[in-house]
Scaffold this active site. Structure first.
Site, mmCIF file in Angstrom:
data_model
loop_
_atom_site.group_PDB
_atom_site.id
_atom_site.type_symbol
_atom_site.label_atom_id
_atom_site.label_comp_id
_atom_site.label_asym_id
_atom_site.label_seq_id
_atom_site.Cartn_x
_atom_site.Cartn_y
_atom_site.Cartn_z
ATOM 1 N N ARG A 48 -4.084 -48.718 49.808
ATOM 2 C CA ARG A 48 -5.522 -48.746 49.652
ATOM 3 C C ARG A 48 -6.428 -47.703 49.702
ATOM 4 O O ARG A 48 -7.330 -47.391 49.394
ATOM 5 C CB ARG A 48 -6.020 -49.857 50.735
ATOM 6 C CG ARG A 48 -5.688 -51.322 50.255
ATOM 7 C CD ARG A 48 -6.053 -52.280 51.294
ATOM 8 N NE ARG A 48 -5.326 -52.221 52.635
ATOM 9 C CZ ARG A 48 -4.460 -52.672 52.789
ATOM 10 N NH1 ARG A 48 -3.500 -53.481 52.000
ATOM 11 N NH2 ARG A 48 -3.837 -52.479 54.275
ATOM 12 N N GLU B 121 4.357 -51.787 66.875
ATOM 13 C CA GLU B 121 4.391 -52.911 68.282
ATOM 14 C C GLU B 121 5.841 -53.156 68.512
ATOM 15 O O GLU B 121 6.244 -52.981 69.603
ATOM 16 C CB GLU B 121 3.722 -54.156 67.870
ATOM 17 C CG GLU B 121 3.175 -54.851 69.277
ATOM 18 C CD GLU B 121 2.457 -55.967 68.749
ATOM 19 O OE1 GLU B 121 1.849 -55.993 67.788
ATOM 20 O OE2 GLU B 121 2.161 -56.626 69.810
#
Ligand code: AMP
Length: 175
Positions: free
Chosen positions: A58, A95
């Site tokens: 993007r 994470e």
């Protein structure tokens, strides 16, 4: 113009619990897309930027327009295995586990002023890795721009403190 109303929130994408901020609904309308590009271009014009380095995919939508209007070159930062020639890379923590971004060797000249662009700042891991990559190549990070910055508990901005950060929209992260 209120750009935020053009961002679509998609709950539980790509996994449960994530509120995905979809910028395709902004990009598909000429007026807000132009305005979002223009605001970033106006903020960084006359700053001596010679390269815009954007993060796939993007990031490329805005990055090319910004580079063109700033009179700068465009550099692709990609996920592993996509660039055909010799690369330099930077690993960063997610994470769970790690991820990596890559850039062609020679894409940035020594001491070149580089603007990094990505669509969204969340934890800041990607943007920080992009800064490391540019600096590894000998470039100077002249700024980092985003369409959306998620504010609140993620503290993405802390990971890239010291750099000139410009976000068009601050959106609080929903727990
Ligand atoms: P981070 O490294 O955590 O700052 O994540 C930034 C990257 O992940 C950007 O390239 C975004 O496109 C994507 N991303 C992370 N969280 C979201 C979200 N809630 N909505 C849309 N994109 C996201």
């Amino acid at each position: 113009m209120n750009l935020e109303k053009y961002i679509r929130n998609v709950p539980d994408f790509p996994v449960k619990g994530i509120q995905f901020k979809d910028i395709t609904t902004l990009a598909k309308e000429h007026a807000p897309f132009k305005e979002s590009c223009d605001r970033i271009i106006n903020h960084f014009k006359d700053k001596g930027i010679t390269k815009v380095a954007a993060i796939e995919a993007r990031g490329y939508v805005w990055g090319g327009v910004i580079a063109y209007q700033l009179g700068a070159g465009f550099v692709l930062i990609r996920k592993p295995g996509k660039l055909p020639a010799d690369i330099i890379s930077e690993e960063y923590e997610l994470e769970y586990g790690t991820d990596k971004i890559e850039m062609h060797k020679g894409a940035i000249e020594k001491d070149e002023k580089v603007l990094i662009f990505d669509d969204l700042l969340a934890t800041g891991g990607t943007a920080k890795a992009a800064c490391n990559l540019i600096e590894k190549a000998g470039g100077i990070v002249a700024g980092i721009a985003f369409v959306v910055e998620l504010t609140g508990s993620l503290h993405g901005r802390d990971k890239i403190k010291g750099y000139k950060i410009y976000s068009l929209l601050d959106i609080p992260v929903e727990e």
